[in-house]
Design a protein around this motif. Structure first.
Motif: not given
Length: 188
Positions: A10-19, A42-48, A69-73
């Motif tokens: 999913x596109x939302x799981x690609x990690x932007x450089x800033x994160x 929620x990408x950073x929360x997921x990785x952390x 969105x954050x709750x979903x991933x």
């Protein structure tokens, strides 16, 4: 579309450089209690959360869409108790129970635009010695001077010390500020 095996990522799981930059600056320990302000999707929360073993991450955002969105991933990590997603504004942070070892905020305007006195909020939720990581990504063709100066002023005015600047490249659009919360002992 990118794939992992036969499954699309999913596109939302690609990690932007800033994160990725913010997480690298955080120097997290597996037992840290982490607060992410402005969690977006929620990408950073997921990785952390994936990094933590005995610690956890509480991620807040004031946007209903971002929280959904954050709750979903982060559904699995939330079920395991590693990630908590909350719809809160910064001003409501005092409602959060707990003491945090680390704070991560990416592109949160409050921290470079406002001259807010948030010491009472920080005092209620941070452990002395907590790390604050602020990362800003500036628009193309601009420098990060405004964000760097404003962020530094905010941190100094709100009881943080040992502020250091981090930029992946001197001419880059990313700027990071890392600081330490000195707490009541700092004279605030």
């Amino acid at each position: 579309v990118l794939y992992w095996g036969q499954r699309p990522i999913p596109r939302c799981l690609l990690v932007p450089e800033r994160i990725a930059f913010a997480i690298a600056l955080s120097e997290l320990r597996s037992s840290d209690e982490v607060l992410e302000i402005g969690c977006g999707r929620g990408v950073a929360a997921n990785l952390i959360g994936a990094h933590l073993t005995t610690g956890s991450v509480t991620a807040i955002d004031r946007s209903e869409a971002a929280i959904a969105a954050a709750s979903l991933i982060n559904e699995q990590a939330a079920a395991e108790g590693r990630v908590t997603i909350l719809k809160l504004s910064f001003e409501e942070l005092a409602l959060v129970r707990g003491q945090f070892d680390s704070v991560v905020a990416v592109n949160v305007n409050r921290f470079w635009q406002a001259a807010a006195d948030d010491r009472s909020v920080w005092r209620s939720i941070l452990r002395v010695g907590a790390r604050m990581v602020l990362v800003f990504e500036t628009p193309p063709g601009t420098s990060a001077v405004r964000e760097r100066v404003g962020g530094t002023r905010y941190l100094e005015a709100n009881g943080f010390s040992d502020i250091r600047l981090a930029q992946p490249t001197p001419e880059g659009r990313l700027v990071g500020l890392v600081a330490t919360w000195r707490g009541a002992a700092g004279g605030i």
